[in-house]
Each structure stands twice: as C-alpha cells, then as structure tokens.
Motif scaffolding. Sequence first.
Motif, short mmCIF file in Angstrom:
data_model
loop_
_atom_site.label_atom_id
_atom_site.label_comp_id
_atom_site.label_asym_id
_atom_site.label_seq_id
_atom_site.Cartn_x
_atom_site.Cartn_y
_atom_site.Cartn_z
N ARG A 1 -10.81 51.69 11.34
CA ARG A 1 -10.95 50.26 11.64
C ARG A 1 -12.37 49.93 12.09
NH1 ARG A 1 -6.85 46.49 13.40
NH2 ARG A 1 -7.53 44.94 14.91
N ASN B 1 -13.48 44.75 15.28
CA ASN B 1 -12.18 44.09 15.09
C ASN B 1 -11.29 44.39 16.31
OD1 ASN B 1 -9.85 42.98 14.12
ND2 ASN B 1 -9.71 44.27 12.29
N PRO B 2 -11.17 43.42 17.25
CA PRO B 2 -10.51 43.69 18.53
C PRO B 2 -9.00 43.90 18.40
CG PRO B 2 -11.01 41.37 18.32
CD PRO B 2 -11.63 42.03 17.13
N LEU B 3 -8.42 44.46 19.46
CA LEU B 3 -7.00 44.81 19.46
C LEU B 3 -6.19 43.85 20.32
CD1 LEU B 3 -7.40 48.64 20.12
CD2 LEU B 3 -7.48 47.42 17.94
N ILE B 4 -4.91 43.74 20.00
CA ILE B 4 -4.00 42.95 20.83
C ILE B 4 -3.45 43.84 21.95
CG2 ILE B 4 -1.78 41.75 20.87
CD1 ILE B 4 -2.39 40.93 17.91
N LEU C 1 -15.97 41.08 23.21
CA LEU C 1 -15.85 39.62 23.32
C LEU C 1 -15.47 39.25 24.76
CD1 LEU C 1 -13.78 38.92 20.09
CD2 LEU C 1 -16.13 38.17 20.52
N LYS D 1 -13.16 37.40 25.58
CA LYS D 1 -11.75 37.04 25.63
C LYS D 1 -10.86 38.17 25.16
CE LYS D 1 -12.97 34.25 21.63
NZ LYS D 1 -12.96 32.93 21.00
N VAL D 2 -9.60 38.08 25.55
CA VAL D 2 -8.66 39.15 25.21
C VAL D 2 -7.40 38.54 24.60
CG1 VAL D 2 -7.68 39.16 27.57
CG2 VAL D 2 -7.44 41.19 26.11
N ALA D 3 -6.82 39.24 23.63
CA ALA D 3 -5.60 38.80 22.95
C ALA D 3 -4.41 39.53 23.58
CB ALA D 3 -5.69 39.11 21.46
N PRO E 1 -3.19 47.73 17.50
CA PRO E 1 -3.23 47.00 16.24
C PRO E 1 -2.05 47.47 15.40
CG PRO E 1 -4.63 48.92 16.07
CD PRO E 1 -3.93 48.99 17.43
N SER E 2 -1.94 46.96 14.19
CA SER E 2 -0.89 47.45 13.30
C SER E 2 -1.14 48.93 12.97
CB SER E 2 -0.86 46.60 12.03
OG SER E 2 -2.17 46.48 11.50
N ILE F 1 -1.44 34.20 16.09
CA ILE F 1 -2.47 34.28 17.15
C ILE F 1 -3.10 32.91 17.37
CG2 ILE F 1 -4.58 35.42 17.95
CD1 ILE F 1 -4.10 37.67 16.00
N LEU G 1 -5.84 31.43 14.97
CA LEU G 1 -6.68 32.49 14.41
C LEU G 1 -5.96 33.23 13.28
CD1 LEU G 1 -8.35 34.10 17.55
CD2 LEU G 1 -9.24 32.32 16.05
N ARG G 2 -4.64 33.30 13.41
CA ARG G 2 -3.86 33.97 12.36
C ARG G 2 -2.47 33.38 12.36
NH1 ARG G 2 -2.80 40.27 13.08
NH2 ARG G 2 -1.28 39.57 14.61
N PRO H 1 -13.01 37.55 14.74
CA PRO H 1 -13.42 38.91 14.39
C PRO H 1 -12.31 39.61 13.62
CG PRO H 1 -12.86 38.70 16.73
CD PRO H 1 -12.92 37.32 16.18
N MET I 1 -11.28 39.17 10.67
CA MET I 1 -10.52 38.38 9.69
C MET I 1 -11.32 38.26 8.39
SD MET I 1 -7.67 37.21 11.07
CE MET I 1 -6.93 37.53 12.65
P1 AMP Z 1 -3.96 43.70 14.04
O1 AMP Z 1 -3.11 43.99 15.21
O2 AMP Z 1 -4.42 44.87 13.27
O3 AMP Z 1 -3.28 42.71 13.16
O4 AMP Z 1 -5.28 42.99 14.58
C1 AMP Z 1 -5.28 42.14 15.68
C2 AMP Z 1 -6.07 40.89 15.37
O5 AMP Z 1 -6.08 40.08 16.55
C3 AMP Z 1 -7.54 41.15 15.08
O6 AMP Z 1 -7.77 41.29 13.70
C4 AMP Z 1 -8.28 39.95 15.64
O7 AMP Z 1 -8.59 39.02 14.65
C5 AMP Z 1 -7.28 39.33 16.63
N1 AMP Z 1 -7.83 39.48 17.98
C6 AMP Z 1 -7.60 40.49 18.83
N2 AMP Z 1 -8.31 40.34 19.95
C7 AMP Z 1 -9.00 39.20 19.83
C8 AMP Z 1 -9.92 38.51 20.65
N3 AMP Z 1 -10.28 38.99 21.84
N4 AMP Z 1 -10.46 37.38 20.20
C9 AMP Z 1 -10.12 36.91 18.98
N5 AMP Z 1 -9.25 37.52 18.14
C10 AMP Z 1 -8.70 38.65 18.56
#
Ligand code: AMP
Length: 360
Positions: free
Chosen positions: A61, A65-68, A118, A120-122, A145-146, A186, A197-198, A233, A235
């Motif tokens: 990865r 590309n940030p993580l949830i 970033l 911010k955090v997801a 992530p996935s 998201i 965002l998604r 990020p 995307m």
């Molecule tokens: P995935 O779990 O592989 O689908 O990826 C998680 C997605 O969440 C990433 O591709 C990002 O676009 C989005 N995401 C995660 N953290 C952030 C963040 N801090 N700011 C914006 N988008 C985020």
Amino acid sequence: MLKTRVWRVDAARPDPSAIREAAEVLRGGGLVAFPTETVYGLGADAYNASAVRRIFEVKGRPPDNPLIVHISRLEQLEELASSLPPAAEELARAFWPGPLTIVVPRSPRVPDEVTASLPKVAVRMPAHKVALALIEELGSPIAAPSANLSGRPSPTSAEHVLRDLGGRVEGILDAGDTLYGVESTIVDLTSEPPVLLRPGALPLERIEHVLGVKVSVPEFARGLREAEVALAPGMRYRHYAPRAAMVVVESSDYGDLARVARTVARLALEEVRRGRRVCVLCTDETLGYYSEAAAEGVGLKSLGTREDPFTIARNLFRRLREVDDEGYEFVVAEGVEERGLGLAIMNRLRKASGFNIIRV
Ligand code: AMP
Ligand code: MG
C-alpha cells in the motif's frame, strides 16, 4: 514466509479463546485479518507505529494512503480526536456500530503512520461481534485497511484474504462471508458542509437525513475521476480492479434496460470476435438480453437484482475476483442508478474500470 493461522469462529458468538489468541498476536506487534460487516480488515494495534508500518508493506500500500481506526467504545473516539464536531456525535449516535467512517481532527497520540501525517483521523465502530470482541480484548483501537493486496478487489471472505495475504500475516479470524460486501461510507467532518470522501454501505441519504444538511459530493467520490491527494488521500489509484481490462456502460435512464444491454452486447461481441475472453457483468433483469453474445462464447455473470441493490453490492467484489480466476481478459459491466447503495456500486465499478466509462 509466515505460517498464517486461521481461527474459524462463529460470527454471532465468537470463541473467546480464539479472540484472546488473536489479540495476543496484535499485542506482540503482529497483523490479524478480521471480519467486519463491510469487508475483511487487516488489523494492527493502532498505537504501535511499527506494526502499522507492516500493514503497508504486506499490502503493497502506498504510504500516503491513511488507515481507518476501528473502535469498540465511544471513549476511544474521544481519545483519538483532538476535538469533536457536533456532527460527529450525532452520526455516531445514529449509525454506530455500523458502516460509517467519520474523519475528525486527530489527537497527537495517533501515530503518523496511521493518518499518513494528515492532521485528521478516520474512525469507525464496526457492527460485527468478532471485530468488536477483538478490539475489546486488545483494549485499544485497531488500525485496519481492507485485507487485500493493494489495488485488488476488497475481500468479502476469509478465502479472499488467504489468497492475497496467506504467508504474509500472522492470522485470520474467519467468520464466513461479510454482510454488505462494500466498504464503509466515509465523511469528512472537518469542513462545513461535511464532504463525502467515499460512498459505501451506509447510503448518503440517511446521513443527510440525520444531519439535516446536504453533504458535499466531489466528483472523485462518484468515481468519475481521480482525487487530488490533498482532498482524499489514497483515492487516486486504479482500485478494486480485476487484471482484465474493463468498461462500464452507463445510462441516464435505467428504465430502458434494453438500450444499455444493446451497447453492452455490442462491445462484448466486438471483443470476443477479436479472440479475447470476454465476460459481461449484468443484472438478473438483463440476463435475457445476452443470448446471442453467450452463443458466441461471451461469459455472463449477474451481480444481483436491480430491485435490491444490496444484493449487487454484496456480490460485486466476489464477481470481480471470479473474472480473474476464470481467466477473462475483458469485462463489460452494466451501470446502476446512482441512488442509495447505487452510489457506492458505481464508485467501485468506475474505479475498477480505470474510469473507462461509456454513456448511452
Ligand atoms: P481502505 O480501508 O483500504 O478502504 O482505506 C481507507 C480509506 O479511508 C483510505 O483510502 C482513505 O481515503 C480514507 N481515509 C483514512 N484516513 C483518512 C484521513 N485521515 N483523512 C482522509 N481520508 C482518510
Ligand atoms: Mg482498501
């Protein structure tokens, strides 16, 4: 090569000893794939920066590309965020646990690796007993992530995870197929109005209903073009994609399915006559339109019924993986209406095609 352990667990009543062993792996800095109601995630202890770095290595990865971050209780949201917009509490109350990820200002405690530096955090609280039990047992949030190789369709079963990551991760909690089959929705709550965002398993309309405002929907969230890194990020890559080349046939009027099917059939026949192995991804309603194409060797797969887009979302990634497993070289997919779950379905199809879209 690692030996990947697989714990088979009941989705409704997971065996506590399996959860304890998996949490122990995470505590030691290892990686465990686990089921959620959307897709399988690849988890690491969110506060362990080197474990989180390994997620990126193992998936291939891109580091930007940030993580949830997945949580099991609301206090963990407060610990991850530096402040909470009022919308965060409203949405958490309405939809958690569930397939909604919110993006909020980040606390300094969150490692840079998780957020790709970033501010911010997801964060999301998944609605799955196994995921929640694992987070509880670990006692801290899980970054995930996935659980697929980067760029591949997301995994909706433990077999998909094993195919992509077997030998590269310490363990997989296998609780069978996931419910939704597409990732979480998201929304970024750090701007006004919030930004999608998604699109994902939670329909946007339901979020707007709770907030009482329209959420802004950028073109990249519809899968119409790639995002700029600053906005969303991760995307901006071809994503969810089969190895086969792919085209999506869309319409402004899905009341006239014959029209969509005529173009799909024509494209499929052109390619099959050039000697390529071609597959049509259609719907239950349109299967009947492709008998001529099928007679010439075009493969047919239905994604589900247009009456219930939930079935289409649920089958989507599995079908994209089958297309590769069965050796197809070219895929023609029908579009669906961009409403409710249809928004997420179209985002995934358009991205899977590398934005190769035909409108009829
Ligand atoms: P995935 O779990 O592989 O689908 O990826 C998680 C997605 O969440 C990433 O591709 C990002 O676009 C989005 N995401 C995660 N953290 C952030 C963040 N801090 N700011 C914006 N988008 C985020
Ligand atoms: Mg992913």
